[in-house]
Design a protein around this motif. Structure first.
Motif: not given
Length: 220
Positions: A5-7, A11-15, A62-65, A72-74
């Motif tokens: 969850t933290r990752f 990653a969402y913020v860094r993107s 939606r943006g986060l998902l 990476q999701r796999m």
């Protein structure tokens, strides 16, 4: 799962994609609270805020998902199984809770009178419901469900509009009663009807989350 969850949040913020809904939120707040809110409108303003912010929450979820690459999701699915979908929803909910906190703080600063404790609690509860509704809508329009970005954006906008229109129709029980939130809050009846209204408002997001979970089991 906490580490994942933290990752995903990091990653969402860094993107920098996380700044898109944040900027949209700030613009919306500037429009809504450009002037102080008159006394007696505290609960109505909270209900309006919760209902209006749902597309922002959906956009953020939606943006986060969508932010995580399919490969990476796999890998995440391999590591934690189908709980990966729960992690994504949890991360989206946490991010949206931060957006809601910013909105609620801005609203509080523009109130001309101190609201009652019951009104504040009801306003917080409405925002929590709005986060759930927005996160669900965002999840159902995310890339794992709708592969086309154009179709995803259109489905998100039409989904929110459908909720509003059904709230105004003679069949409001078919959706989350957003217009009823606002109408009863402005008429001073929300607190008396809040338990039943909250239960009603929870029904459709829970059905949507169940549908999301079922779809994710059949898709990578």
């Amino acid at each position: 799962m906490i580490a994942l969850t933290r990752f995903r949040l990091a990653a969402y913020v860094r993107s920098h994609r996380a700044f898109q809904p944040l900027i949209g939120l700030l613009v919306l707040l500037a429009i809504l609270y450009g002037a102080p809110l008159p006394p007696g409108t505290e609960l109505g303003a909270m209900a309006d805020s919760a209902a209006i912010l749902i597309p922002v929450f959906a956009w953020a979820a939606r943006g986060l998902l969508d932010n995580e690459p399919d490969e990476q999701r796999m890998i995440a699915i391999t590591a934690v199984g189908r709980r990966e979908a729960v992690v994504g929803l949890g991360a989206a909910w946490i991010f949206n809770a931060g957006l809601a906190a910013i909105s609620f703080a801005a609203l509080t600063l523009r109130l001309s009178a101190r609201p009652e404790v019951a009104a504040v609690l009801a306003g917080v509860a409405l925002h929590l419901l709005a986060i759930l509704v927005g996160t669900t809508l965002g999840a159902l329009t995310s890339r794992p469900i709708l592969g086309s970005p154009a179709a995803s954006t259109l489905a998100l906008l039409l989904g929110y509009l459908a909720v509003l229109l059904l709230s105004l129709s003679g069949l409001p029980w078919l959706t989350v009663p957003l217009m009823l939130w606002m109408r009863e809050a402005h008429q001073g009846e929300l607190l008396a009807h809040f338990p039943a209204l909250a239960a009603w408002s929870l029904l459709w997001p829970l059905i949507g989350l169940a549908a999301y979970g079922r779809l994710r089991r059949t898709r990578p």
